[in-house]
Write an enzyme that holds these catalytic residues in place. Structure first.
Site, mmCIF file in Angstrom:
data_model
loop_
_atom_site.group_PDB
_atom_site.id
_atom_site.type_symbol
_atom_site.label_atom_id
_atom_site.label_comp_id
_atom_site.label_asym_id
_atom_site.label_seq_id
_atom_site.Cartn_x
_atom_site.Cartn_y
_atom_site.Cartn_z
ATOM 1 N N GLY A 11 -6.159 2.414 4.272
ATOM 2 C CA GLY A 11 -4.850 2.229 5.311
ATOM 3 C C GLY A 11 -3.945 2.422 5.479
ATOM 4 N N ARG A 89 1.622 -7.529 5.960
ATOM 5 C CA ARG A 89 2.332 -8.940 6.158
ATOM 6 C C ARG A 89 2.066 -8.951 7.552
ATOM 7 N NH1 ARG A 89 7.713 -10.149 4.353
ATOM 8 N NH2 ARG A 89 8.006 -7.732 3.112
ATOM 9 N N ASN A 127 0.334 -6.479 -1.858
ATOM 10 C CA ASN A 127 1.181 -8.447 -1.868
ATOM 11 C C ASN A 127 0.780 -9.119 -2.439
ATOM 12 O OD1 ASN A 127 4.355 -7.097 -1.411
ATOM 13 N ND2 ASN A 127 3.991 -6.711 0.531
ATOM 14 N N HIS A 182 10.171 -8.111 -5.543
ATOM 15 C CA HIS A 182 10.209 -7.835 -4.699
ATOM 16 C C HIS A 182 9.937 -9.103 -3.605
ATOM 17 C CE1 HIS A 182 9.277 -4.559 -1.980
ATOM 18 N NE2 HIS A 182 7.786 -4.749 -1.578
#
Length: 316
Positions: A11, A89, A127, A182
């Protein structure tokens, strides 16, 4: 054997990381993998064609991987593997919203790393990173020093940039630091922030520093909200690439990373954002510096918040 680094996931984050690693010209090979057929090969070809212009020799190899580990043989002998695989996200999502879907992806990736690159140092950026780092270590069964996560380098850079812009000074004059997780329990460390050697507290009032701390904590969400599709990748990829560089050069430099903490700061048995010396074996040692009582309390709070979630990932 030449030096080899693999980036899993092509990505924006992964491909930009691969480009930065190639342009350093310190590896013989950068392998870029993805599950989308042809995408990594196309990106690799494009990057290789930039070599005469940018003047680097590192060869980029793009490989499509399959659901049963097909293609992963290409990562064999990797010294470092950067794991960016997983969903980014979208606006309104927290990093924790990605936990279950990314856990499945990261577990499968980690198992293939263990199979084909058993001596690699693994840098996790997927994440939620604190939890995915713990999961990658469980799934690879690598020694904990060889698996760590990227968060603090990026968060510190965001904090540094905000301070520099607020005070209208060059970024190189600003030294800043963030620890903890984080996310919501990030612990920016104002006591360790200086501008041209002067304490930040002498240059900005406490409420202004707190504003910058909050902005840093929400730094990723701020970018996500503006982009509307996907999340940040220029600064994150710079952070991941710098960490991989520190490993392959055995630099011993101290960077804020998500590392296994075992006794430092009175905290044990958890992956947490701390400063650590980075080298050929991954984490050489966690560096314990003096914190104020408030900062230490924040770090311990972050450890407990992360610990509760990391306990859950073992079953995912």
């Amino acid at each position: 054997m030449g030096k080899k680094v693999t980036v899993v996931g092509a990505g924006f984050y992964g491909s930009t990381t691969a480009q930065r690693l190639a342009e350093y010209d310190i590896f013989d090979t950068v392998v870029l993998t993805d599950i989308i057929d042809g995408k990594p090969a196309g990106l690799a070809l494009d990057m290789n064609q930039s070599r005469p212009i940018e003047g680097f020799e590192t060869k980029v190899v793009g490989v499509t991987t399959g659901p049963n580990g097909e293609g992963y043989e290409a990562i064999e002998g990797s010294d470092v593997v950067v794991v960016t695989a997983g969903l980014p996200r979208k606006p309104g999502m927290s990093r924790m919203d990605l936990l279950e879907v990314n856990a499945k992806i990261v577990r499968q990736v980690a198992e293939n790393i263990a199979k084909y690159a058993p001596n690699a140092v693994v840098i996790v950026v997927s994440n939620p990173v604190d939890e995915m780092t713990a999961l990658a270590q469980i799934a690879t069964q690598f020694p904990k020093n060889r698996v760590f996560g990227q968060a603090g380098v990026l968060d510190t850079a965001r904090f540094t940039n905000s301070i520099a812009e607020t005070l209208e000074v060059p970024v190189r004059t600003v030294k800043a630091l963030t620890l903890g997780s984080h996310g919501d329990t990030m612990v920016p460390v104002p006591s360790r922030c200086t501008v041209d050697g002067k304490p930040l507290a002498d240059l900005l009032p406490a409420d202004k520093i707190e504003e910058l701390v909050v902005r840093t904590r929400n730094g990723g969400a701020e970018v996500v909200a503006l982009l509307k599709t996907g999340s940040a990748y220029y600064a994150p990829s710079a952070a991941a690439a710098r960490m991989a560089k520190a490993v392959i050069e055995d630099s011993g430099e101290t960077l804020p990373v998500c590392a296994w903490v075992d006794g430092e700061y009175g905290i044990s048995g958890v992956y947490l954002g701390v400063e650590a010396q980075i080298g050929r074996e991954g984490i050489k040692r966690v560096v314990e510096e003096k914190l104020t009582d408030t900062e230490l309390a924040g770090l311990k709070e972050a450890a407990e918040a992360v610990r509760a979630k990391q306990a859950d990932v073992a079953s995912l």
